[in-house]
Design a protein around this motif. Sequence first.
Motif, PDB file in Angstrom:
ATOM      1  N   ASP A 193       0.799  -1.220   0.000  1.00  0.00           N
ATOM      2  CA  ASP A 193       0.000   0.000   0.000  1.00  0.00           C
ATOM      3  C   ASP A 193       0.832   1.272   0.000  1.00  0.00           C
ATOM      4  O   ASP A 193       0.399   2.297  -0.542  1.00  0.00           O
ATOM      5  N   ILE A 194       1.992   1.245   0.636  1.00  0.00           N
ATOM      6  CA  ILE A 194       2.828   2.436   0.774  1.00  0.00           C
ATOM      7  C   ILE A 194       4.289   2.031   0.600  1.00  0.00           C
ATOM      8  O   ILE A 194       4.599   0.862   0.373  1.00  0.00           O
ATOM      9  N   ALA A 195       5.190   2.990   0.701  1.00  0.00           N
ATOM     10  CA  ALA A 195       6.625   2.731   0.679  1.00  0.00           C
ATOM     11  C   ALA A 195       7.224   3.103   2.030  1.00  0.00           C
ATOM     12  O   ALA A 195       6.688   3.960   2.751  1.00  0.00           O
ATOM     13  N   PHE A 196       8.319   2.460   2.366  1.00  0.00           N
ATOM     14  CA  PHE A 196       9.000   2.711   3.634  1.00  0.00           C
ATOM     15  C   PHE A 196      10.440   3.162   3.409  1.00  0.00           C
ATOM     16  O   PHE A 196      11.098   2.737   2.447  1.00  0.00           O
ATOM     17  N   SER A 197      10.922   3.966   4.340  1.00  0.00           N
ATOM     18  CA  SER A 197      12.357   4.230   4.419  1.00  0.00           C
ATOM     19  C   SER A 197      13.058   2.983   4.920  1.00  0.00           C
ATOM     20  O   SER A 197      12.427   1.978   5.277  1.00  0.00           O
ATOM     21  N   ALA A 198      14.374   3.044   4.968  1.00  0.00           N
ATOM     22  CA  ALA A 198      15.127   2.023   5.680  1.00  0.00           C
ATOM     23  C   ALA A 198      14.752   2.079   7.156  1.00  0.00           C
ATOM     24  O   ALA A 198      14.233   3.101   7.654  1.00  0.00           O
ATOM     25  N   GLU A 199      14.999   1.013   7.864  1.00  0.00           N
ATOM     26  CA  GLU A 199      14.672   0.947   9.292  1.00  0.00           C
ATOM     27  C   GLU A 199      15.436   2.020  10.069  1.00  0.00           C
ATOM     28  O   GLU A 199      16.632   2.198   9.882  1.00  0.00           O
ATOM     29  N   TYR A 200      14.718   2.734  10.961  1.00  0.00           N
ATOM     30  CA  TYR A 200      15.384   3.734  11.783  1.00  0.00           C
ATOM     31  C   TYR A 200      15.345   3.402  13.272  1.00  0.00           C
ATOM     32  O   TYR A 200      16.017   4.062  14.078  1.00  0.00           O
ATOM     33  N   TYR A 201      14.564   2.370  13.653  1.00  0.00           N
ATOM     34  CA  TYR A 201      14.568   1.932  15.054  1.00  0.00           C
ATOM     35  C   TYR A 201      14.007   0.517  15.134  1.00  0.00           C
ATOM     36  O   TYR A 201      13.079   0.173  14.399  1.00  0.00           O
ATOM     37  N   ARG A 202      14.587  -0.311  16.021  1.00  0.00           N
ATOM     38  CA  ARG A 202      14.100  -1.679  16.223  1.00  0.00           C
ATOM     39  C   ARG A 202      13.453  -1.774  17.609  1.00  0.00           C
ATOM     40  O   ARG A 202      14.130  -1.703  18.629  1.00  0.00           O
ATOM     41  N   SER A 203      12.147  -1.946  17.614  1.00  0.00           N
ATOM     42  CA  SER A 203      11.392  -2.099  18.848  1.00  0.00           C
ATOM     43  C   SER A 203      10.941  -3.544  18.967  1.00  0.00           C
ATOM     44  O   SER A 203      11.309  -4.401  18.155  1.00  0.00           O
ATOM     45  N   GLY A 204      10.147  -3.824  20.004  1.00  0.00           N
ATOM     46  CA  GLY A 204       9.599  -5.154  20.196  1.00  0.00           C
ATOM     47  C   GLY A 204       8.349  -5.069  21.037  1.00  0.00           C
ATOM     48  O   GLY A 204       8.215  -4.206  21.914  1.00  0.00           O
TER      49      GLY A 204
END
Length: 332
Positions: free
Chosen positions: A176-187
């Motif tokens: 549906d959309i586009a994303f940047s590269a990952e900027y934070y890893r949560s959980g």
Amino acid sequence: MTAILSRSHPAHRARRTLTVLAVVAAATLTGCTSGAYTETTLPTASPSPSSAAAPAAPAAPVECADPLASYAPDGPPAGPDALPAGSTMAEIRDRGRLIVGVSADSMLLGARNPVSGELEGFDIDMARLVAAAIFGDADRVELRVITAAQRIGSLQDGTVDLVARNMTITCARWQDIAFSAEYYRSGQKVLVPLGSDATSLADLGGRRVCAPAGSTSLTKLEEFTDIEAVPAATHTDCLVRFQQGEVDAITGDDTVLAGLAAQDPYATVVGEAFTAEPYGLGMNADDVDLVRFVNAVLDQAKADGTWAASYDRWLSAALGPAPAPPASVYGR
């Protein structure tokens, strides 16, 4: 002598609920001008009891080689006077402001400062980095308050240029959309009352667990058929229901739950993260040039210490020392 009220005492519960309702009211102010940037709020619709009870339709299987793979930058981010003619970035510059969808009630990520009234947090910093790269001025940004459920729609209809709202990168969302590269890893973790014996969703069978509509946290609840999933507009709405005794727990990203626990001394975040939630900045699927530009901005921030400085300011006290920034993955 002052009486000490228990957590379950009606007067105590009412006092705590009023406090959080004040936070909700502050987070939904509309048409505000705060500092040098503009702020607006998109209208929201809370889930009705009937829609909350209806079972969610199963998601269609998605083929995806690597959801974290984004579009590689064309080089270092061009300055405001060197943006390619006809590019999405040039159109934003000529408009005079970058429009970003954000949260107003996610403490540490995107929330209103009770003193200044300005929206601030780690996600807000990421949005301001992009504005600074396009305009040479981080304040040239219009922050539009949206719910989790509004993130994709607001990008598809062009209401916002960018979403910086703790948004997990998934294969389904890439459709549906586009994303940047990952900027934070949560959980994902769970928030429960102090003294609870629960440490994960698996321990919450037969109980009511709240998560925002349209979030991966709510989707995760579908795996636990003995849990009563309770959707809400935002995590702050979940906190109000938690304090009113309408739900027994809240699930969400550790970053968000840490902000909720900071507002309620009778709540705690427990257990180990049981999902990986890689955050990306969302953009319209057609704005590939903007995605490449944003990735260049993020890569620069990760390399020069700007990313680590923002983490230290907002997240280190709740989540510990700054880790290495997540590596950017390209190849789309």
